[in-house]
Design a protein around this motif. Sequence first.
Motif, PDB file in Angstrom:
ATOM      1  N   PRO A 138     -19.982 -84.101  11.247  1.00 50.24           N
ATOM      2  CA  PRO A 138     -20.940 -83.148  10.660  1.00 50.24           C
ATOM      3  C   PRO A 138     -20.606 -81.694  10.933  1.00 50.24           C
ATOM      4  CG  PRO A 138     -21.893 -84.262  12.565  1.00 50.24           C
ATOM      5  CD  PRO A 138     -20.603 -84.955  12.277  1.00 50.24           C
ATOM      6  N   TRP A 139     -19.921 -81.416  12.053  1.00 50.28           N
ATOM      7  CA  TRP A 139     -19.567 -80.039  12.410  1.00 50.28           C
ATOM      8  C   TRP A 139     -18.146 -79.986  12.955  1.00 50.28           C
ATOM      9  CZ3 TRP A 139     -22.807 -76.152  11.158  1.00 50.28           C
ATOM     10  CH2 TRP A 139     -24.159 -76.461  10.934  1.00 50.28           C
ATOM     11  N   LEU A 140     -17.464 -78.874  12.664  1.00 47.35           N
ATOM     12  CA  LEU A 140     -16.125 -78.627  13.190  1.00 47.35           C
ATOM     13  C   LEU A 140     -16.130 -77.283  13.914  1.00 47.35           C
ATOM     14  CD1 LEU A 140     -14.018 -79.586  10.026  1.00 47.35           C
ATOM     15  CD2 LEU A 140     -14.507 -81.030  12.012  1.00 47.35           C
ATOM     16  N   PRO A 141     -15.621 -77.204  15.139  1.00 43.67           N
ATOM     17  CA  PRO A 141     -15.596 -75.926  15.851  1.00 43.67           C
ATOM     18  C   PRO A 141     -14.430 -75.041  15.400  1.00 43.67           C
ATOM     19  CG  PRO A 141     -14.694 -77.658  17.233  1.00 43.67           C
ATOM     20  CD  PRO A 141     -15.150 -78.324  15.970  1.00 43.67           C
ATOM     21  N   TYR A 171      -8.521 -71.394  16.026  1.00 39.87           N
ATOM     22  CA  TYR A 171      -8.062 -72.738  16.382  1.00 39.87           C
ATOM     23  C   TYR A 171      -9.061 -73.732  15.803  1.00 39.87           C
ATOM     24  CZ  TYR A 171      -5.815 -76.185  19.495  1.00 39.87           C
ATOM     25  OH  TYR A 171      -5.119 -77.247  20.016  1.00 39.87           O
ATOM     26  N   PHE A 172      -8.600 -74.569  14.872  1.00 43.79           N
ATOM     27  CA  PHE A 172      -9.483 -75.574  14.307  1.00 43.79           C
ATOM     28  C   PHE A 172      -8.658 -76.804  13.945  1.00 43.79           C
ATOM     29  CE2 PHE A 172      -7.754 -73.224  10.801  1.00 43.79           C
ATOM     30  CZ  PHE A 172      -7.659 -74.089   9.728  1.00 43.79           C
ATOM     31  N   ARG A 181      -5.256 -77.050  15.644  1.00 45.92           N
ATOM     32  CA  ARG A 181      -4.118 -76.272  15.155  1.00 45.92           C
ATOM     33  C   ARG A 181      -4.445 -74.789  15.223  1.00 45.92           C
ATOM     34  NH1 ARG A 181      -4.842 -81.069  12.551  1.00 45.92           N
ATOM     35  NH2 ARG A 181      -3.067 -82.150  11.594  1.00 45.92           N
ATOM     36  N   ALA A 182      -3.434 -73.984  15.521  1.00 46.02           N
ATOM     37  CA  ALA A 182      -3.602 -72.535  15.587  1.00 46.02           C
ATOM     38  C   ALA A 182      -3.224 -71.916  14.241  1.00 46.02           C
ATOM     39  CB  ALA A 182      -2.739 -71.940  16.699  1.00 46.02           C
ATOM     40  N   ALA A 183      -4.105 -71.041  13.750  1.00 45.63           N
ATOM     41  CA  ALA A 183      -3.822 -70.320  12.502  1.00 45.63           C
ATOM     42  C   ALA A 183      -3.937 -68.821  12.784  1.00 45.63           C
ATOM     43  CB  ALA A 183      -4.796 -70.735  11.421  1.00 45.63           C
ATOM     44  N   PRO A 184      -2.829 -68.089  12.795  1.00 41.80           N
ATOM     45  CA  PRO A 184      -2.882 -66.652  13.073  1.00 41.80           C
ATOM     46  C   PRO A 184      -3.588 -65.891  11.948  1.00 41.80           C
ATOM     47  CG  PRO A 184      -0.666 -67.530  13.376  1.00 41.80           C
ATOM     48  CD  PRO A 184      -1.448 -68.587  12.690  1.00 41.80           C
ATOM     49  N   ARG A 185      -4.166 -64.750  12.322  1.00 40.60           N
ATOM     50  CA  ARG A 185      -4.793 -63.881  11.308  1.00 40.60           C
ATOM     51  C   ARG A 185      -3.693 -63.131  10.564  1.00 40.60           C
ATOM     52  NH1 ARG A 185      -9.696 -60.439  13.354  1.00 40.60           N
ATOM     53  NH2 ARG A 185      -8.105 -59.016  14.229  1.00 40.60           N
ATOM     54  N   VAL A 186      -3.787 -63.147   9.239  1.00 37.29           N
ATOM     55  CA  VAL A 186      -2.761 -62.513   8.410  1.00 37.29           C
ATOM     56  C   VAL A 186      -3.286 -61.270   7.688  1.00 37.29           C
ATOM     57  CG1 VAL A 186      -1.522 -64.664   8.088  1.00 37.29           C
ATOM     58  CG2 VAL A 186      -3.279 -64.039   6.420  1.00 37.29           C
TER      59      VAL A 186
END
Length: 456
Positions: free
Chosen positions: A430-433, A447-448, A451-456
Amino acid sequence: MNFDHARWQRRLDEFRAARHVPGAALAVLVDGEIHELASGVLHRGTGVEATPDSVFQSGSIAKVYTATLVMQLVDAGQLRLDSRVADLLPGFELADGELAKNVTVGQLLSHTSGIAGDFTRDTGRGDDCLARYVEACREVGRDCPPETVVSYASTGYAILGRIVEVLTGQTWDNALRERIFEPLGLEHSMTLPEEALRFRVAMSHLGELGTDPEPAPVWDMLPRSGGPYGRVLFTAADLIRFARMHLENGLAPDGTRVLSAESAAVMRQHVMDTPDTWSFMTSGWGYGWALYDWDGVAGYGHDGASGGQFSYLRVVPGRGFAAALLTNGGEATSFFVDLFQELLGDLAGVRMPDIFAPAAEPPAVDVAPLAGTYEREGVRLTIGERDGTPWVRAELIGGMADYSPPLEAELVPVSDTVLAMPGMGPVSAPWLPLVFGTLPDGRPYVYFGMRAAPRV
């Protein structure tokens, strides 16, 4: 300890129905015996009943099988954890030349390589599919510097699958069959759809959370090149037999040594903590296993998802306990938590945490410092505000674009660095942090999904 089959069948049925899961299979190892149960249907369109011998898709639990093959090669002296991939795969390239030159086997196993992790490429059904996939990896960049954060990378496991092929002279599928399935007597485990058709096979189901999902338009969307990271097909009992080998430090029930005790221990050796302890309920990551700490009781396991099917494995070595749950849709993660909190509490004496959710009265948080667009291979998240409310636009991009249309939703603050995103699309929770932080090179990231996703 007696396993009360009638009680657990009743609880399996009740929890499954409450969470709109069409069908499920459960296997439990306790006191040296494997107990098998099933509930519901394999396909809501046909009404075929789920049985203990039904075959489900593993999703990412396949990674533990690939890691086991790699550690067998360590046992044979054909590689080391610090072996460079470039030395094992001549001509290996990534978009980041320095990363391609230096990335190691151990970094791939532990998801600490920094490689962009969700590179998907259908390279056909031929035995050369992994070789062609690795050639295509020249397009793949990195999400973060190596050994800075656990950033879950399916890409790395496809590369490991190719290393297995080069060093064994076999396809990954055949290596798995001859080196793991056959020694362990796993007669209901396989890697290819045409092999699965011999058995009762679970159909994936898709739909909005809280509703009864419908059969997916296709059984599986994963290309053959995704096998090492996402496709082992098995019954719940066969998954437990595989886990029991690890629990017995590499020994099969007949005394055959499948893996050295040293390598079995290395696979569950702690490498790094994870910024997000909620999504997979992990305390850290090893060389293949996700690691857990249940109030001081250590455990390991893995989760998997594939086109609407969700799988869960938990092992409590100090109790000689293991349990596997396989599902084919619905609110599978909530179902898993409902069942396993009770199951592990009663049979293994450990308390699994509750499923992640924001507080009923969330704190007031300034979202402005977190706003922006974040990208990793296959996914783009745009964080902002609308009428004073945090919101997100989630898009699958690149090779993942066909899996789901873009989705938008309001976010709920948990803290200054954590926002809760409603489960959307083909997810089962129901929820993802969303956990926000800064990489060592100064770049902000979110981070979700581990996995790490850098700000672009």
